[in-house]
Design an enzyme around this catalytic site. Structure first.
Site, PDB file in Angstrom:
ATOM      1  N   GLY A  31       4.782  -6.716   3.206  1.00  0.00           N
ATOM      2  CA  GLY A  31       5.509  -7.700   2.431  1.00  0.00           C
ATOM      3  C   GLY A  31       4.615  -8.715   1.741  1.00  0.00           C
ATOM      4  O   GLY A  31       3.414  -8.529   1.616  1.00  0.00           O
ATOM      5  N   GLY A  36      -0.734  -5.880  -6.736  1.00  0.00           N
ATOM      6  CA  GLY A  36      -1.350  -4.701  -6.119  1.00  0.00           C
ATOM      7  C   GLY A  36      -0.279  -3.781  -5.542  1.00  0.00           C
ATOM      8  O   GLY A  36      -0.313  -2.559  -5.727  1.00  0.00           O
ATOM      9  N   HIS A  37       0.707  -4.384  -4.841  1.00  0.00           N
ATOM     10  CA  HIS A  37       1.811  -3.580  -4.295  1.00  0.00           C
ATOM     11  C   HIS A  37       2.640  -2.963  -5.428  1.00  0.00           C
ATOM     12  O   HIS A  37       3.096  -1.825  -5.324  1.00  0.00           O
ATOM     13  CB  HIS A  37       2.734  -4.447  -3.428  1.00  0.00           C
ATOM     14  N   GLN A  61      -1.118  -4.654  15.011  1.00  0.00           N
ATOM     15  CA  GLN A  61      -2.409  -4.571  14.326  1.00  0.00           C
ATOM     16  C   GLN A  61      -3.096  -5.927  14.196  1.00  0.00           C
ATOM     17  O   GLN A  61      -4.142  -6.037  13.568  1.00  0.00           O
ATOM     18  CB  GLN A  61      -2.264  -3.891  12.965  1.00  0.00           C
ATOM     19  N   GLY A 147      -3.509   1.155  -0.933  1.00  0.00           N
ATOM     20  CA  GLY A 147      -4.476   0.494  -1.806  1.00  0.00           C
ATOM     21  C   GLY A 147      -5.906   0.765  -1.357  1.00  0.00           C
ATOM     22  O   GLY A 147      -6.196   0.804  -0.157  1.00  0.00           O
ATOM     23  N   LYS A 149      -8.219  -1.279  -1.717  1.00  0.00           N
ATOM     24  CA  LYS A 149      -8.843  -2.522  -1.256  1.00  0.00           C
ATOM     25  C   LYS A 149      -9.096  -2.448   0.248  1.00  0.00           C
ATOM     26  O   LYS A 149     -10.119  -2.888   0.741  1.00  0.00           O
ATOM     27  CB  LYS A 149      -7.981  -3.740  -1.590  1.00  0.00           C
ATOM     28  N   GLN A 153      -9.033   1.388   6.025  1.00  0.00           N
ATOM     29  CA  GLN A 153      -7.676   1.814   6.395  1.00  0.00           C
ATOM     30  C   GLN A 153      -7.333   3.140   5.709  1.00  0.00           C
ATOM     31  O   GLN A 153      -6.754   4.050   6.331  1.00  0.00           O
ATOM     32  CB  GLN A 153      -6.681   0.728   5.986  1.00  0.00           C
ATOM     33  N   LEU A 184      -6.640  -8.814  -5.343  1.00  0.00           N
ATOM     34  CA  LEU A 184      -5.347  -9.357  -4.906  1.00  0.00           C
ATOM     35  C   LEU A 184      -5.120  -9.017  -3.440  1.00  0.00           C
ATOM     36  O   LEU A 184      -5.395  -7.906  -2.992  1.00  0.00           O
ATOM     37  CB  LEU A 184      -4.203  -8.781  -5.734  1.00  0.00           C
ATOM     38  N   ARG A 187      -3.288 -12.424   1.693  1.00  0.00           N
ATOM     39  CA  ARG A 187      -4.024 -13.503   2.375  1.00  0.00           C
ATOM     40  C   ARG A 187      -4.688 -14.473   1.392  1.00  0.00           C
ATOM     41  O   ARG A 187      -5.150 -15.532   1.821  1.00  0.00           O
ATOM     42  CB  ARG A 187      -5.064 -12.920   3.338  1.00  0.00           C
TER      43      ARG A 187
HETATM   44  O1  PAF Z   1      -1.995  -2.382   4.532  1.00  0.00           O
HETATM   45  C1  PAF Z   1      -0.990  -2.846   5.112  1.00  0.00           C
HETATM   46  O2  PAF Z   1      -0.214  -3.629   4.547  1.00  0.00           O
HETATM   47  C2  PAF Z   1      -0.712  -2.440   6.566  1.00  0.00           C
HETATM   48  O3  PAF Z   1      -1.895  -2.289   7.272  1.00  0.00           O
HETATM   49  C3  PAF Z   1       0.179  -1.202   6.677  1.00  0.00           C
HETATM   50  C4  PAF Z   1      -0.492   0.025   6.089  1.00  0.00           C
HETATM   51  C5  PAF Z   1       1.503  -1.449   5.981  1.00  0.00           C
HETATM   52  C6  PAF Z   1       0.458  -0.904   8.171  1.00  0.00           C
HETATM   53  O4  PAF Z   1       1.106  -1.961   8.780  1.00  0.00           O
END
Ligand code: PAF
Length: 302
Positions: A31, A36-37, A61, A147, A149, A153, A184, A187
């Site tokens: 959220g 970027g999203h 996480q 992403g 960025k 991950q 972007l 945070r």
């Molecule tokens: O990149 C993120 O926003 C989070 O790490 C994700 C992939 C949604 C997992 O909670």
């Protein structure tokens, strides 16, 4: 656009789409959606019949001293963004829906989680890998958009999909930047106005590293040293890590070989705000191919 909060309802929608021969695009998010999203959603919208965005601030996480409680949230703004982007389903589960009781099953991806962010956030990638696996299990066969960025991950997700034979195609989408180069991130909202100009230090360090490679340097230690020096000259920045790795598996390298994709990744604190960024590049003889766009002329003047 419909908002669904229950796993069973999302699973039913996605199963129905797959049974009808339709493709499903998944954009997992926490959220506080930004451009970027939106880029991830546009890629998913362009390539799929049914687009599902997930909005879940995943507690597992975050480390005990991290920013779970203060993580920025704007559910109304997020609903507006997904509607504007033509998303079909917003899956916004509660913590109780995702974790009705403490999980005893965890997804651990070895080696690629050892260094970089994994070193300073020891449990982070177990939480990410586990929740992403749960989301893949809920949504089912799909193309999932992440992403670049969060490069580590992306590597972790690609690897877990490969190792667990999940019916998921993973797509990495280019980082979106402010005109002055800042990547972007949700945070960025934490940055105090006085810290904001110094936040370009990440982009400047990447520019410096790429310039060093373009000048002909092929020793990753020397490339790293040039970029580290630049970060250390920024008085408001506190260095976390800066590494040059092979992009595919984040292995350490002794030489920047031709034809191999590499990544230079870094994390820097500005006061209490931890920011990350990276650039990938491939050496091709004297040429260097890289994915770091130039800053706009206006931003360069400052
Ligand atoms: O990149 C993120 O926003 C989070 O790490 C994700 C992939 C949604 C997992 O909670």
């Amino acid at each position: 656009m419909i908002v669904l909060e229950r796993i069973a309802a999302v699973r039913a929608r996605c199963d129905e789409a797959v049974r009808a021969g339709k493709s499903v695009g998944l954009v997992p998010t926490m959220g506080y959606l930004h451009e970027g999203h939106r880029t991830l959603m546009r890629a998913a919208r362009a390539e799929n019949d049914l687009v599902v965005v997930t909005l879940f601030v995943n507690p597992t996480q975050f480390g005990p001293n991290e920013d779970l409680a203060s993580y920025p949230r704007d559910p109304e703004g997020d609903a507006r963004v997904v509607t504007e982007e033509g998303v079909d389903v917003l899956f916004a589960p509660s913590v109780a829906e995702m974790y009705p009781r403490p999980g005893l099953t965890h997804v651990t991806v070895d080696e690629v989680t050892d260094g970089l962010c994994g070193a300073s956030r020891p449990h982070h990638f177990v939480g990410v890998a586990t929740v992403v696996t749960k989301l893949f299990s809920i949504v089912g066969p799909c193309t999932a958009y992440f992403g670049k960025k969060d490069f580590q991950q992306l590597v972790v997700v690609r690897r877990l999909v490969e190792d667990l034979n999940l019916p998921i195609t993973v797509v990495g989408v280019s980082t979106v930047r402010e005109p002055d180069g800042l990547a972007l991130s949700s945070r960025n909202a934490y940055l105090a106005p006085d810290d904001r100009p110094a936040a370009t230090v990440l982009y400047r360090a990447l520019e410096c590293a790429i310039a060093t490679v373009k000048e002909g340097e092929r020793d990753p230690v020397a490339v790293r040293a040039a970029a580290v020096t630049l970060v250390e000259r920024e008085p408001l920045a506190q260095f976390d890590y800066l590494e040059v790795r092979r992009a595919d598996d984040l292995a350490e390298v002794e030489h920047l070989d031709d034809g191999v994709e590499h990544v230079i990744a870094l994390a820097v604190f500005l006061n209490t705000t931890r920011l990350i960024d990276n650039a990938t590049f491939t050496v091709d003889g004297a040429a260097v191919h890289y994915d770091l766009p130039g800053r706009s002329p206006v931003a360069q003047e400052h």
